[in-house]
Design a protein around this motif. Structure first.
Motif, PDB file in Angstrom:
ATOM      1  N   PRO A 179     -10.476 -27.188  19.003  1.00  0.00           N
ATOM      2  CA  PRO A 179      -9.613 -28.341  18.686  1.00  0.00           C
ATOM      3  C   PRO A 179     -10.190 -29.242  17.605  1.00  0.00           C
ATOM      4  O   PRO A 179      -9.441 -29.797  16.796  1.00  0.00           O
ATOM      5  N   CYS A 180     -11.519 -29.398  17.576  1.00  0.00           N
ATOM      6  CA  CYS A 180     -12.120 -30.239  16.526  1.00  0.00           C
ATOM      7  C   CYS A 180     -11.940 -29.614  15.150  1.00  0.00           C
ATOM      8  O   CYS A 180     -11.632 -30.319  14.176  1.00  0.00           O
ATOM      9  N   VAL A 181     -12.124 -28.306  15.060  1.00  0.00           N
ATOM     10  CA  VAL A 181     -11.938 -27.619  13.776  1.00  0.00           C
ATOM     11  C   VAL A 181     -10.485 -27.711  13.330  1.00  0.00           C
ATOM     12  O   VAL A 181     -10.185 -28.014  12.161  1.00  0.00           O
ATOM     13  N   VAL A 182      -9.558 -27.483  14.258  1.00  0.00           N
ATOM     14  CA  VAL A 182      -8.135 -27.521  13.910  1.00  0.00           C
ATOM     15  C   VAL A 182      -7.711 -28.916  13.475  1.00  0.00           C
ATOM     16  O   VAL A 182      -7.082 -29.099  12.426  1.00  0.00           O
ATOM     17  N   LEU A 183      -8.050 -29.919  14.294  1.00  0.00           N
ATOM     18  CA  LEU A 183      -7.631 -31.276  13.991  1.00  0.00           C
ATOM     19  C   LEU A 183      -8.393 -31.871  12.805  1.00  0.00           C
ATOM     20  O   LEU A 183      -7.872 -32.734  12.099  1.00  0.00           O
ATOM     21  N   GLY A 184      -9.631 -31.420  12.594  1.00  0.00           N
ATOM     22  CA  GLY A 184     -10.443 -32.034  11.565  1.00  0.00           C
ATOM     23  C   GLY A 184     -10.365 -31.383  10.205  1.00  0.00           C
ATOM     24  O   GLY A 184     -10.885 -31.938   9.229  1.00  0.00           O
ATOM     25  N   THR A 185      -9.696 -30.219  10.109  1.00  0.00           N
ATOM     26  CA  THR A 185      -9.676 -29.504   8.834  1.00  0.00           C
ATOM     27  C   THR A 185      -8.993 -30.302   7.734  1.00  0.00           C
ATOM     28  O   THR A 185      -9.538 -30.482   6.642  1.00  0.00           O
ATOM     29  N   ALA A 186      -7.789 -30.786   8.010  1.00  0.00           N
ATOM     30  CA  ALA A 186      -7.055 -31.549   6.996  1.00  0.00           C
ATOM     31  C   ALA A 186      -7.789 -32.836   6.650  1.00  0.00           C
ATOM     32  O   ALA A 186      -7.906 -33.205   5.470  1.00  0.00           O
ATOM     33  N   GLY A 187      -8.299 -33.531   7.670  1.00  0.00           N
ATOM     34  CA  GLY A 187      -9.036 -34.762   7.414  1.00  0.00           C
ATOM     35  C   GLY A 187     -10.306 -34.514   6.627  1.00  0.00           C
ATOM     36  O   GLY A 187     -10.672 -35.299   5.741  1.00  0.00           O
ATOM     37  N   THR A 188     -10.993 -33.411   6.935  1.00  0.00           N
ATOM     38  CA  THR A 188     -12.220 -33.069   6.210  1.00  0.00           C
ATOM     39  C   THR A 188     -11.923 -32.814   4.739  1.00  0.00           C
ATOM     40  O   THR A 188     -12.642 -33.297   3.851  1.00  0.00           O
ATOM     41  N   ALA A 189     -10.861 -32.050   4.477  1.00  0.00           N
ATOM     42  CA  ALA A 189     -10.493 -31.764   3.094  1.00  0.00           C
ATOM     43  C   ALA A 189     -10.180 -33.046   2.334  1.00  0.00           C
ATOM     44  O   ALA A 189     -10.608 -33.226   1.185  1.00  0.00           O
ATOM     45  N   GLY A 190      -9.458 -33.962   2.973  1.00  0.00           N
ATOM     46  CA  GLY A 190      -9.140 -35.219   2.314  1.00  0.00           C
ATOM     47  C   GLY A 190     -10.363 -36.076   2.052  1.00  0.00           C
ATOM     48  O   GLY A 190     -10.505 -36.672   0.971  1.00  0.00           O
ATOM     49  N   GLN A 191     -11.263 -36.140   3.039  1.00  0.00           N
ATOM     50  CA  GLN A 191     -12.471 -36.944   2.872  1.00  0.00           C
ATOM     51  C   GLN A 191     -13.402 -36.359   1.813  1.00  0.00           C
ATOM     52  O   GLN A 191     -14.085 -37.103   1.098  1.00  0.00           O
ATOM     53  N   VAL A 192     -13.436 -35.045   1.692  1.00  0.00           N
ATOM     54  CA  VAL A 192     -14.246 -34.414   0.640  1.00  0.00           C
ATOM     55  C   VAL A 192     -13.739 -34.842  -0.733  1.00  0.00           C
ATOM     56  O   VAL A 192     -14.525 -35.183  -1.634  1.00  0.00           O
ATOM     57  N   ARG A 193     -12.437 -34.829  -0.911  1.00  0.00           N
ATOM     58  CA  ARG A 193     -11.870 -35.226  -2.200  1.00  0.00           C
ATOM     59  C   ARG A 193     -12.162 -36.691  -2.498  1.00  0.00           C
ATOM     60  O   ARG A 193     -12.459 -37.072  -3.635  1.00  0.00           O
ATOM     61  N   ILE A 194     -12.059 -37.539  -1.479  1.00  0.00           N
ATOM     62  CA  ILE A 194     -12.313 -38.973  -1.678  1.00  0.00           C
ATOM     63  C   ILE A 194     -13.759 -39.210  -2.102  1.00  0.00           C
ATOM     64  O   ILE A 194     -14.030 -39.917  -3.084  1.00  0.00           O
ATOM     65  N   LEU A 195     -14.708 -38.619  -1.353  1.00  0.00           N
ATOM     66  CA  LEU A 195     -16.121 -38.823  -1.668  1.00  0.00           C
ATOM     67  C   LEU A 195     -16.461 -38.222  -3.028  1.00  0.00           C
ATOM     68  O   LEU A 195     -17.182 -38.841  -3.829  1.00  0.00           O
ATOM     69  N   ARG A 196     -15.972 -37.041  -3.319  1.00  0.00           N
ATOM     70  CA  ARG A 196     -16.271 -36.379  -4.592  1.00  0.00           C
ATOM     71  C   ARG A 196     -15.782 -37.221  -5.768  1.00  0.00           C
ATOM     72  O   ARG A 196     -16.527 -37.464  -6.725  1.00  0.00           O
ATOM     73  N   ASN A 197     -14.539 -37.651  -5.724  1.00  0.00           N
ATOM     74  CA  ASN A 197     -13.967 -38.389  -6.852  1.00  0.00           C
ATOM     75  C   ASN A 197     -14.641 -39.744  -7.047  1.00  0.00           C
ATOM     76  O   ASN A 197     -14.914 -40.160  -8.186  1.00  0.00           O
ATOM     77  N   ASN A 198     -14.924 -40.434  -5.947  1.00  0.00           N
ATOM     78  CA  ASN A 198     -15.584 -41.737  -6.062  1.00  0.00           C
ATOM     79  C   ASN A 198     -17.022 -41.603  -6.554  1.00  0.00           C
ATOM     80  O   ASN A 198     -17.495 -42.424  -7.347  1.00  0.00           O
ATOM     81  N   LEU A 199     -17.700 -40.560  -6.090  1.00  0.00           N
ATOM     82  CA  LEU A 199     -19.078 -40.352  -6.526  1.00  0.00           C
ATOM     83  C   LEU A 199     -19.127 -39.967  -8.007  1.00  0.00           C
ATOM     84  O   LEU A 199     -20.027 -40.400  -8.743  1.00  0.00           O
ATOM     85  N   LEU A 200     -18.158 -39.174  -8.461  1.00  0.00           N
ATOM     86  CA  LEU A 200     -18.105 -38.821  -9.881  1.00  0.00           C
ATOM     87  C   LEU A 200     -17.878 -40.058 -10.747  1.00  0.00           C
ATOM     88  O   LEU A 200     -18.459 -40.188 -11.833  1.00  0.00           O
ATOM     89  N   ASP A 201     -17.053 -40.968 -10.259  1.00  0.00           N
ATOM     90  CA  ASP A 201     -16.828 -42.215 -11.002  1.00  0.00           C
ATOM     91  C   ASP A 201     -18.118 -43.015 -11.127  1.00  0.00           C
ATOM     92  O   ASP A 201     -18.429 -43.574 -12.192  1.00  0.00           O
ATOM     93  N   GLU A 202     -18.885 -43.071 -10.035  1.00  0.00           N
ATOM     94  CA  GLU A 202     -20.126 -43.846 -10.053  1.00  0.00           C
ATOM     95  C   GLU A 202     -21.195 -43.185 -10.921  1.00  0.00           C
ATOM     96  O   GLU A 202     -21.953 -43.860 -11.614  1.00  0.00           O
ATOM     97  N   LEU A 203     -21.247 -41.848 -10.883  1.00  0.00           N
ATOM     98  CA  LEU A 203     -22.284 -41.141 -11.641  1.00  0.00           C
ATOM     99  C   LEU A 203     -22.091 -41.289 -13.149  1.00  0.00           C
ATOM    100  O   LEU A 203     -23.037 -41.108 -13.923  1.00  0.00           O
ATOM    101  N   GLY A 204     -20.891 -41.611 -13.571  1.00  0.00           N
ATOM    102  CA  GLY A 204     -20.641 -41.783 -14.994  1.00  0.00           C
ATOM    103  C   GLY A 204     -20.832 -43.195 -15.495  1.00  0.00           C
ATOM    104  O   GLY A 204     -20.629 -43.471 -16.688  1.00  0.00           O
ATOM    105  N   LYS A 205     -21.256 -44.103 -14.619  1.00  0.00           N
ATOM    106  CA  LYS A 205     -21.416 -45.499 -15.018  1.00  0.00           C
ATOM    107  C   LYS A 205     -22.783 -45.737 -15.670  1.00  0.00           C
ATOM    108  O   LYS A 205     -23.743 -44.996 -15.405  1.00  0.00           O
ATOM    109  N   PRO A 206     -22.889 -46.775 -16.505  1.00  0.00           N
ATOM    110  CA  PRO A 206     -24.120 -47.001 -17.285  1.00  0.00           C
ATOM    111  C   PRO A 206     -25.376 -47.169 -16.451  1.00  0.00           C
ATOM    112  O   PRO A 206     -26.451 -46.722 -16.858  1.00  0.00           O
ATOM    113  N   TYR A 207     -25.269 -47.797 -15.270  1.00  0.00           N
ATOM    114  CA  TYR A 207     -26.502 -48.055 -14.516  1.00  0.00           C
ATOM    115  C   TYR A 207     -27.132 -46.756 -14.015  1.00  0.00           C
ATOM    116  O   TYR A 207     -28.351 -46.654 -13.886  1.00  0.00           O
ATOM    117  N   VAL A 208     -26.316 -45.735 -13.733  1.00  0.00           N
ATOM    118  CA  VAL A 208     -26.853 -44.453 -13.314  1.00  0.00           C
ATOM    119  C   VAL A 208     -27.483 -43.728 -14.511  1.00  0.00           C
ATOM    120  O   VAL A 208     -28.574 -43.141 -14.405  1.00  0.00           O
TER     121      VAL A 208
END
Length: 282
Positions: A179-208
């Motif tokens: 049940p955790c795998v079934v219920l968490g698959t869609a949420g996991t995919a969404g959270q991966v996209r959120i973290l990836r995109n936000n981290l890419l935005d930060e990695l391109g900033k001048p302070y990094v």
């Protein structure tokens, strides 16, 4: 439906003592009419239900029989055990979602446009696209066909009524996987996209870029500041994730025979058990 139930009482279809006693059925019918306010408009009955919430009184289930209160059972008594199992399943799914999404999101951001990034993206889109109930049936088939294991419930038959022990906790964790795998698959995919995109935005900033140019190790340049900022939207996403998880447990719980609120809610809606269904939705 309450009127039909009362008619059944008066015709002897039901009885407080199982014998259709006229005196008992008349008392129960009168109690039901008074309790549900059948002679009052719907907004009065709804207002009474809301007003009784201050006493944690959410009404009685008139489709399930108890041993007191005119042989009725309180909604809170009916769902209390299932509520705890629903919370355990939901919490386990949230933990599973973040444990899986966190490293994959970081990896995808650090390995942008590589085979690993494309693979994670593809699997994520599959997870978002496949309906939960179909995914459940596929996993049930795989476990039964290749592992000779019947997937369903939260405990093995020999552990269901056994006292709590390390073995029983282990059995529970094993049965929570599907049940955790079934219920968490869609949420996991969404959270991966959120973290990836936000981290890419930060990695391109001048302070990094400045930190890297001064010789700061790559992992420190990512973990020290960018990840702290990028993970905030991911954590905030729990608020959006919880309703979908709780709502998604309805069909999954029916398919996997889980002792959660899902089957009770479905039956309450099918049978118009208003107070039970209303409490669960609330």
């Amino acid at each position: 439906l309450v009127d039909k139930y009362i008619e059944g009482l008066m015709e002897g279809s039901y009885g407080s003592n199982g014998q259709g006693s006229i005196e008992n059925t008349q008392k129960e019918a009168e109690y039901l009419r008074e309790y549900y306010g059948l002679d009052q408009p719907f907004y009065v009955r709804y207002g009474k239900w809301v007003w009784n919430m201050r006493k944690l009184d959410f009404g009685y289930s008139y489709l399930r029989r108890g041993t007191s209160n005119a042989n009725m059972i309180k909604v809170t008594e009916l769902v209390q055990d299932r509520l705890w199992w629903t919370l355990i399943l939901t919490a386990s799914t949230v933990i599973f979602t973040f444990v899986i999404a966190f490293p994959i999101g970081i990896y995808s951001a650090m390995r942008q446009n590589t085979v690993g990034d494309y693979t994670a993206t593809f699997v994520g889109f599959i997870g978002l696209s496949v309906p939960d109930f179909l995914f459940t049936i596929i996993l049930m088939y795989i476990f039964f066909k290749f592992f000779d294991t019947s997937v369903g419930g939260l405990f093995s038959p020999e552990m269901e009524y056994a006292p709590w022990s390390i073995a029983k906790v282990g059995d529970l964790l094993w049965h929570l996987i599907i049940p955790c795998v079934v219920l968490g698959t869609a949420g996991t995919a969404g959270q991966v996209r959120i973290l990836r995109n936000n981290l890419l935005d930060e990695l391109g900033k001048p302070y990094v870029i400045t930190a890297r140019s001064k010789g700061l190790a790559n992992w420190r340049a990512i973990m020290k500041y960018p990840l702290r900022i990028a993970i905030n939207p991911m954590i905030s996403g729990i608020g959006q994730l919880l309703p979908s998880l709780i709502g998604g447990t309805v069909i999954i719980s029916v398919i996997l025979s889980l002792p959660t609120l899902g089957p009770v809610l479905l039956q309450s809606m099918q049978k118009q058990d208003t107070y039970t269904g209303g409490f669960i939705v609330l």
